[in-house]
Design a protein around this motif. Structure first.
Motif, PDB file in Angstrom:
ATOM      1  N   MET A 578      -9.359   2.549   7.067  1.00 54.65           N
ATOM      2  CA  MET A 578      -8.489   2.051   6.012  1.00 54.65           C
ATOM      3  C   MET A 578      -8.117   3.163   5.025  1.00 54.65           C
ATOM      4  SD  MET A 578      -7.511  -1.082   6.339  1.00 54.65           S
ATOM      5  CE  MET A 578      -7.190  -0.452   7.981  1.00 54.65           C
ATOM      6  N   ALA A 579      -9.045   4.087   4.791  1.00 51.29           N
ATOM      7  CA  ALA A 579      -8.719   5.223   3.927  1.00 51.29           C
ATOM      8  C   ALA A 579      -7.649   6.098   4.574  1.00 51.29           C
ATOM      9  CB  ALA A 579      -9.983   6.040   3.642  1.00 51.29           C
ATOM     10  N   LEU A 580      -7.765   6.337   5.887  1.00 51.54           N
ATOM     11  CA  LEU A 580      -6.744   7.109   6.592  1.00 51.54           C
ATOM     12  C   LEU A 580      -5.397   6.413   6.559  1.00 51.54           C
ATOM     13  CD1 LEU A 580      -8.478   8.544   9.796  1.00 51.54           C
ATOM     14  CD2 LEU A 580      -7.637   9.800   7.817  1.00 51.54           C
ATOM     15  N   PHE A 581      -5.409   5.117   6.824  1.00 50.20           N
ATOM     16  CA  PHE A 581      -4.155   4.356   6.811  1.00 50.20           C
ATOM     17  C   PHE A 581      -3.513   4.385   5.434  1.00 50.20           C
ATOM     18  CE2 PHE A 581      -1.991   0.278   6.009  1.00 50.20           C
ATOM     19  CZ  PHE A 581      -1.018   0.332   6.992  1.00 50.20           C
ATOM     20  N   SER A 582      -4.305   4.198   4.394  1.00 63.45           N
ATOM     21  CA  SER A 582      -3.776   4.172   3.031  1.00 63.45           C
ATOM     22  C   SER A 582      -3.235   5.542   2.631  1.00 63.45           C
ATOM     23  CB  SER A 582      -4.869   3.732   2.050  1.00 63.45           C
ATOM     24  OG  SER A 582      -5.361   2.443   2.373  1.00 63.45           O
ATOM     25  N   PHE A 583      -3.938   6.612   3.019  1.00 65.39           N
ATOM     26  CA  PHE A 583      -3.471   7.950   2.662  1.00 65.39           C
ATOM     27  C   PHE A 583      -2.182   8.294   3.404  1.00 65.39           C
ATOM     28  CE2 PHE A 583      -3.444  12.594   2.857  1.00 65.39           C
ATOM     29  CZ  PHE A 583      -3.642  12.906   1.519  1.00 65.39           C
ATOM     30  N   GLY A 584      -2.122   7.933   4.688  1.00 67.12           N
ATOM     31  CA  GLY A 584      -0.892   8.174   5.436  1.00 67.12           C
ATOM     32  C   GLY A 584       0.279   7.412   4.858  1.00 67.12           C
ATOM     33  N   LEU A 585       0.038   6.159   4.449  1.00 71.08           N
ATOM     34  CA  LEU A 585       1.088   5.363   3.818  1.00 71.08           C
ATOM     35  C   LEU A 585       1.499   5.973   2.479  1.00 71.08           C
ATOM     36  CD1 LEU A 585       2.785   2.756   4.075  1.00 71.08           C
ATOM     37  CD2 LEU A 585       0.961   1.562   2.818  1.00 71.08           C
ATOM     38  N   SER A 586       0.542   6.543   1.750  1.00 71.96           N
ATOM     39  CA  SER A 586       0.856   7.195   0.476  1.00 71.96           C
ATOM     40  C   SER A 586       1.781   8.386   0.688  1.00 71.96           C
ATOM     41  CB  SER A 586      -0.438   7.651  -0.212  1.00 71.96           C
ATOM     42  OG  SER A 586      -1.217   6.556  -0.623  1.00 71.96           O
TER      43      SER A 586
END
Length: 611
Positions: A578-586
Motif C-alpha cells: 500500500m505504501a508503494l501504491f500510494s507513493f506511485g499514485l503521488s
C-alpha cells in the motif's frame, strides 16, 4: 527446500522466461499452448498455492502441506512468466493423468501414512481455513483443505480426500471446470489416508470467449453505488471546472484591470499637470483605486526561478510522465485484451511497458532539467532512471525476507531478481539516456515569458492557512474524494477474491482524477502566488501528490474494518504494498498537477509586462 527448488527451476528457464514475458505482453492471447486439444490429448492439472482464506497474499506451495502427487511424472510443457514469478505463482504438476474427452472413474492416485507431523500440519491448515488453487487450461479452481466438527468440548478435524472434476468442452476447447470435494475423512495419527480423483466430460454451450464470465461478479462491480460514484465524480468535475474558471477568470480580469490602470496612471507625465495639486490628486487616485502593491504580479521576476533540488524535482516529473503513459496504455490494453483472464499478464505488461517507455522519462526529465539551467545532466539521468525502480526494489527486498522466513510462495527467486535488475541496467538506463539527450536538444531551451531577477525577492509573512504545507495537505482532498469509491473496488480485487475486470470504469475514473487534480492544483497555486510566494513548483507537485497520503490513510481503515487479515506476514505485505501504491499514485498525480499548473502559470504571466 521449497525456495531452493523454485530457484533451480527458474534458473533453468531464465532465458525462456524473458522471451515468453516479452511475447506475452505483445499478444493479448499468448499462452503456453493454443487452448485447443485433440481427443485423448494430455490436459495438465497444475497445483498452485495453498494458504489462509482471509490472507490472500500469504500463500505457500500446494505441496508444502503433506499432500501426495499422482503417479504421472512427465508432461509435455511447462510455462512461467516473469509476472507469475513476481506474483508468487508456483505451478507444480499434480501427477494426475487427465486426457481430453476421456472420462475417468474414481481412482486412488496416492496414499500417506499419517504421522504426527503430518497430522499437525493438516490440523493447522484446517484451523486457519486454508484454501488451495489449481489450474486446468488456465481456468482457476479453488478447493478447501478440510473442516472442523465440534462434539461437545472435542474438536474433530476432517480432510477432503476425493476430487471430482466436471469439465465442460465446446468443440475442441475447454470452457468450464467445476470441482466437487468429497470423501470427508477424519484425521487420526497413525492411519493411512488415500487420495482419489474422478473426471467427467460433458458438452457445453458456453463460447470460449465467455468462459471466464462465471468468475466475475457484476453485482459487486456494477452495483448502483459504483455508477453513483462515477456520476458523483463527474458532477464534481463539472462543478470544479466551472468554479475554477469563474473564480480565476473573474479574479485575474480584475487584477489585469488594476495593473493596467496603474500603468496608465504612471504614464501620465507630470509636465502636463498644471500644479502640484494635480499631481497630488493623481497620487490619491492611485492610492484609492489601487492600494498598496500586492498579489501574484509582484513575483513575476521570481516565479520562473529554478526550484530547490532541481535534479530530484526533474527526476520525479520524468518518472511521473512515464507512469502516466504506462498507466494509460495498460488500462487501454486491459480493456481490449481482457487481461484478467491470464495469470500475471497485467504485471508482465506493466514491466515491459515501463522498460520500453524509458525514453519518455529521460525526455521529460532531461528537458525540464535543462530548462531549469541544470548542468549535471548525466547525474540527473541516472537518478531519473533508477528513482522508482530502486524504491520498489528496496521495499520488495525487505518483504521478501519476510516471505523467505515463512517459506511462502511470495518469496521471489534470486534469478528473477537478477532478471529484473538486468532489465533496469541494460534496458531502462540506456533508453532513459537516449530520451534525455533528445529532450535536452529538442526541448531544453528555457523560454519563459518573464525575466528572472538576479537577487531572489524576499517572501513576506502570510496567514497560517496560506503556508505551503497547509496548501499541500488541502490540495489532495478533492482528488481523493473523486476516486475513493473506486479505490475500494481496486483494494477488494487485490486483497480479496474478486477479479477486477471493469477497466472501462477505471479509465473514466482516471480521466476524472486528472481533471480534478489539475483544477485543484491550479487553485492552490494561485492562492500561493497571490500571497507573493513564488515557490510554486514543489508546492504544486506536492499538493497534487498529497492524494497518496489520503489513500494510505484509507488503507488503514480498509485493513481494520473491511478485512479479516491477521498475522505479521500479511500485515507486512499489506502496508508495504500500500505504501508503494500510494507513493506511485503521488508521483503520477503530482506530475499531472504540475503540468497543468505550469500551463496556467505561463499563461497568466505571458500577459504581464516585465518591469
Amino acid at each position: 527446500m521449497i525456495l531452493r527448488n523454485a530457484q533451480e527451476s527458474v534458473s533453468k528457464k531464465c532465458i525462456l522466461v524473458i522471451l515468453l514475458s516479452l511475447s506475452y505482453c505483445l499478444t493479448a492471447t499468448a499462452d503456453e499452448h493454443s487452448h485447443t486439444y485433440e481427443d485423448g490429448e494430455e490436459v495438465v492439472l497444475w497445483m498452485n498455492t495453498v494458504g489462509p482464506y482471509h490472507n490472500r497474499q500469504e500463500t505457500y506451495s500446494y505441496f508444502s502441506l503433506p499432500f501426495c502427487k499422482g503417479p504421472k511424472e512427465v508432461i509435455g510443457h511447462y510455462h512461467e512468466t516473469i509476472g507469475e514469478a513476481l506474483q508468487g505463482v508456483e505451478l507444480e504438476f499434480s501427477g494426475l493423468d487427465i486426457s481430453f474427452k476421456d472420462p475417468s472413474m474414481k481412482k486412488v492416485y496416492c496414499s500417506i501414512d499419517m504421522s504426527e507431523a503430518q497430522y499437525n500440519a493438516f490440523t493447522y491448515a484446517i484451523k486457519n481455513h486454508y484454501w488451495y488453487q489449481m489450474y486446468i487450461d488456465d481456468l482457476p479452481i479453488w478447493g478447501i483443505v478440510g473442516e472442523i466438527e465440534e462434539t461437545g468440548e472435542d474438536k474433530n478435524y476432517f480432510i477432503w480426500t476425493h476430487k471430482k472434476f466436471d469439465i465442460g468442452y465446446s468443440d475442441n476447447q475447454i470452457v468450464e471446470v467445476n470441482l466437487t470435494s468429497e470423501g470427508k475423512t477424519k484425521l487420526v495419527p497413525g492411519t493411512t489416508i488415500s487420495f482419489s480423483y474422478q473426471v467427467q466430460w460433458r458438452g457445453s454451450s458456453i463460447p470460449f470467449q465467455s468462459r471466464f464470465d462465471k468468475y466475475l461478479d457484476p453485482n459487486f462491480f456494477q452495483h448502483r453505488i459504483h455508477w453513483f460514484s462515477i456520476f458523483n465524480s463527474f458532477m464534481m468535475v463539472i462543478f470544479l471546472v466551472g468554479l475554477v474558471t469563474m473564480i480565476l477568470l473573474r479574479t485575474l480580469r480584475k487584477d489585469y484591470a488594476r495593473y493596467t490602470k496603474e500603468a496608465e496612471l504612471d504614464d501620465i507625465p507630470h509636465a502636463y499637470m498644471d500644479s502640484e495639486a494635480q499631481v497630488g490628486e493623481v497620487r490619491k487616485l492611485k492610492e484609492r483605486d489601487l492600494g498598496d502593491e500586492y498579489g501574484w504580479k509582484q513575483v513575476h521576476g521570481d516565479v520562473f526561478r529554478a526550484p530547490a533540488h532541481p535534479i530530484v524535482f526533474s527526476s520525479i516529473i520524468g518518472t511521473g510522465c512515464q507512469l502516466i503513459f504506462v498507466a494509460m496504455v495498460c488500462i487501454l490494453l486491459a480493456i481490449i485484451g481482457d487481461y484478467y483472464q491470464q495469470r500475471g499478464t497485467l504485471l508482465s505488461t506493466a514491466i515491459f511497458l515501463y522498460a520500453t517507455t524509458s525514453p519518455v522519462n529521460g525526455y521529460c526529465g532531461g528537458a525540464l532539467y535543462s530548462r531549469l539551467g541544470g548542468k549535471e545532466w548525466i547525474k540527473q539521468t541516472i537518478v531519473g532512471s533508477l528513482l522508482f525502480p530502486l524504491l520498489i526494489s528496496t521495499t520488495v527486498i525487505i518483504i521478501n525476507f519476510v516471505a523467505i522466513y515463512y517459506h511462502a510462495s511470495r518469496a521471489i527467486p534470486f534469478t528473477t531478481m537478477v532478471i529484473v535488475a538486468c532489465i533496469c541496467l541494460f534496458v531502462v538506463l540506456p533508453l532513459n539516456l537516449v530520451g534525455a539527450i533528445l529532450g535536452r536538444n529538442l526541448s531544453g531551451n528555457a523560454d519563459v515569458p518573464c525575466r528572472v531577477n538576479t537577487v531572489p525577492r524576499p517572501i513576506p509573512e502570510k496567514k497560517w492557512f496560506m503556508e505551503p504545507i497547509i496548501i499541500i495537505l488541502l490540495g489532495g482532498v478533492l482528488p481523493f474524494g473523486s476516486i475513493f469509491i473506486e479505490v475500494y473496488f481496486v483494494f477488494t480485487s487485490f486483497w480479496a477474491y474478486k477479479i477486477y475486470y471493469v477497466f472501462g470504469f477505471m479509465l473514466l475514473v482516471f480521466v476524472i482524477l486528472s481533471i480534478v487534480t489539475i483544477c485543484a492544483t491550479i487553485v492552490c497555486t494561485y492562492f500561493l502566488l497571490n500571497a507573493e510566494d513564488y515557490r510554486w513548483q514543489w508546492t504544486s507537485l506536492c499538493s497534487a501528490g498529497s492524494i497518496g497520503i489520503y489513500v494510505y490513510l484509507y488503507s488503514f481503515y480498509y485493513y481494520f474494518f473491511k478485512t479479516k487479515m491477521y498475522g505479521f506476514f500479511q500485515t507486512t505485505f499489506y502496508f508495504s504494498y500500500m505504501a508503494l501504491f500510494s507513493f506511485g499514485l503521488s508521483i503520477l498525480c503530482g506530475t499531472i498537477g504540475f503540468i497543468g499548473t505550469s500551463v496556467f502559470v505561463r499563461k497568466i504571466y505571458s500577459d504581464v509586462k516585465a518591469e
